[in-house]
Scaffold this motif. Structure first.
Motif, mmCIF file in Angstrom:
data_model
loop_
_atom_site.group_PDB
_atom_site.id
_atom_site.type_symbol
_atom_site.label_atom_id
_atom_site.label_comp_id
_atom_site.label_asym_id
_atom_site.label_seq_id
_atom_site.Cartn_x
_atom_site.Cartn_y
_atom_site.Cartn_z
ATOM 1 N N GLU A 1 4.828 -15.481 25.854
ATOM 2 C CA GLU A 1 6.181 -15.494 25.697
ATOM 3 C C GLU A 1 7.108 -16.812 26.300
ATOM 4 O O GLU A 1 7.677 -17.459 25.737
ATOM 5 C CB GLU A 1 7.611 -13.985 25.960
ATOM 6 N N LEU B 1 6.217 -19.260 23.445
ATOM 7 C CA LEU B 1 6.676 -19.268 22.257
ATOM 8 C C LEU B 1 8.104 -18.885 22.609
ATOM 9 O O LEU B 1 8.995 -19.431 21.266
ATOM 10 C CB LEU B 1 6.236 -17.632 21.839
ATOM 11 N N GLN B 2 8.694 -19.022 23.770
ATOM 12 C CA GLN B 2 9.882 -18.593 23.817
ATOM 13 C C GLN B 2 10.326 -18.025 23.724
ATOM 14 O O GLN B 2 12.090 -17.572 22.425
ATOM 15 C CB GLN B 2 11.081 -20.418 23.264
ATOM 16 N N ALA B 3 10.013 -16.750 23.270
ATOM 17 C CA ALA B 3 10.385 -15.321 22.361
ATOM 18 C C ALA B 3 9.932 -14.141 22.970
ATOM 19 O O ALA B 3 8.640 -14.349 23.369
ATOM 20 C CB ALA B 3 10.088 -15.179 21.320
ATOM 21 N N VAL B 4 10.467 -12.801 22.692
ATOM 22 C CA VAL B 4 10.214 -12.116 23.550
ATOM 23 C C VAL B 4 9.306 -11.207 22.362
ATOM 24 O O VAL B 4 9.726 -10.561 21.385
ATOM 25 C CB VAL B 4 10.990 -11.015 24.243
ATOM 26 N N VAL B 5 7.557 -10.854 22.559
ATOM 27 C CA VAL B 5 7.202 -9.881 21.159
ATOM 28 C C VAL B 5 6.839 -8.339 21.837
ATOM 29 O O VAL B 5 6.293 -7.727 21.406
ATOM 30 C CB VAL B 5 5.559 -10.782 21.481
ATOM 31 N N THR C 1 8.261 -6.273 19.369
ATOM 32 C CA THR C 1 9.715 -6.574 18.734
ATOM 33 C C THR C 1 9.323 -7.355 17.276
ATOM 34 O O THR C 1 7.830 -7.795 16.670
ATOM 35 C CB THR C 1 9.867 -7.769 19.565
ATOM 36 N N VAL D 1 9.909 -10.215 16.205
ATOM 37 C CA VAL D 1 9.090 -11.133 15.926
ATOM 38 C C VAL D 1 7.888 -10.656 16.165
ATOM 39 O O VAL D 1 6.887 -11.354 15.826
ATOM 40 C CB VAL D 1 9.517 -12.324 17.124
#
Length: 332
Positions: A42, A45-49, A60, A62
């Motif tokens: 994460e 990716l700089q994103a919450v999966v 999520t 994403v």
């Protein structure tokens, strides 16, 4: 890059298994380590999966989109790697197999032993249980089960053959209590119950040609959750019980047991090999499936043939006895 690919694989497996603990078992690690791997992904990716709570994991939006693309990429990468290493032709390592008891004791254990001899680099672990486990969470590669219909799931299944159960009894029991000539004669006999995933223990769904009869067992002197235990009780003269063709064929052929109402059998079912849904099968799983088709399928067909031949012979014998009885009556 190596860490990223490893974290990617871990994320895909967490989504498929639904828990950190299940993936930790597969990787011989801890749930905390698996969780940290997903967190590192994460950060990349700089994103919450994944949404995490103490009791539940959820993907999520994403994460769901990323999972589909990541799975496809990893699949292509694994395929290329397998081709380069020729891994698909050289099965090795441990394979964990689940089997229902009747199948395990009658033929599956023997089939697995012959598979291991053919592929000595593979070690086989067989777990015998009546109900099918959660293959992914419990770490099984394959399950061999009997069922009239498999429940909807993400698993892949292959039908290996057909079978049905038949009412049988020992000669000593039948000499003592009499030979049933028609369905209603069962009311005068001790009927034994078997807990099975293919039928309720207190109901026999009997088929005779195109006709179906449901016989309800209101009381029983013996009930078991294992076909082998029921077989032992039948051999001991406890009463009439139903056993699958693959469990009873040898006893019919040797004369240890006799079919009761030989023109009747229980509702047919299928024997399946079930394995987790994966696009690229491990070499040992793929070769075991081929071995099952080459060995278990003919064994199931042979058992069915023995039971049908025994039924034909029993019906013919009954007809001859009936004719003799009629002739003797006429003479009198």
């Amino acid at each position: 890059m190596a860490d990223f690919l490893n974290h990617l694989r871990i994320f895909v497996r967490v989504v498929e298994a639904g828990s950190f603990t299940a993936v930790a078992k597969e990787n011989d690690s801890t749930a905390a380590q698996i969780s940290r791997a997903v967190s590192s992904l994460e950060e990349e990716l700089q994103a919450v999966v994944l949404h995490r709570t103490t009791r539940h994991l959820s993907v999520t939006d994403v994460g769901a989109r990323f999972y589909e693309r990541a799975k496809a990429i990893l699949g292509e990468l694994d395929n290329a790697t397998d081709e380069a290493r020729n891994a698909t032709q050289k099965p090795s390592g441990r394979i964990r197999v689940h089997s229902a008891p009747g199948l395990a004791y009658s033929c599956v254990a023997q089939v697995l032993a012959s598979y291991q001899q053919a592929f000595p680099d593979v070690s086989v672990e067989l777990k015998v249980e009546q109900s099918m486990p959660s293959l992914v969470e419990d770490g099984y590669d394959l399950s061999i089960v009997s069922a009239t219909q498999l429940p909807d799931s993400a698993y892949i299944s292959q039908a290996l053959g057909a079978a049905y159960a038949v009412p049988v009894a020992s000669e000593s029991y039948l000499k003592q209590r009499g030979y049933p000539r028609k369905l209603t004669d069962l009311a005068n006999h001790a009927l034994l119950q078997l807990e099975s995933p293919v039928a309720p223990p207190d109901e026999w769904h009997l088929q005779q040609g195109a006709d179906t009869h449901v016989w309800t067992i209101t009381r029983t002197p013996f009930r078991a959750n294992s076909p082998e235990a029921l077989r032992a009780a039948i051999l001991a003269g406890a009463g009439i019980g139903t056993l699958a063709t693959y469990s009873v064929a040898d006893d019919l052929a040797s004369g240890k047991l006799r079919r009761v109402l030989p023109q009747i059998h229980l509702r047919p079912f299928s024997v399946y090999a079930v394995y987790p849904s994966r696009r690229y099968l491990d070499a040992k799983v793929r070769t075991l499936l081929a071995h099952l088709r080459a060995t278990l399928s003919p064994a199931l067909a042979r058992a069915m043939g023995i039971c049908e031949a025994h039924a034909d012979a029993a019906v013919a014998l009954s007809a001859r006895r009936s004719n003799r009885t009629k002739q003797q009556t006429k003479r009198k």
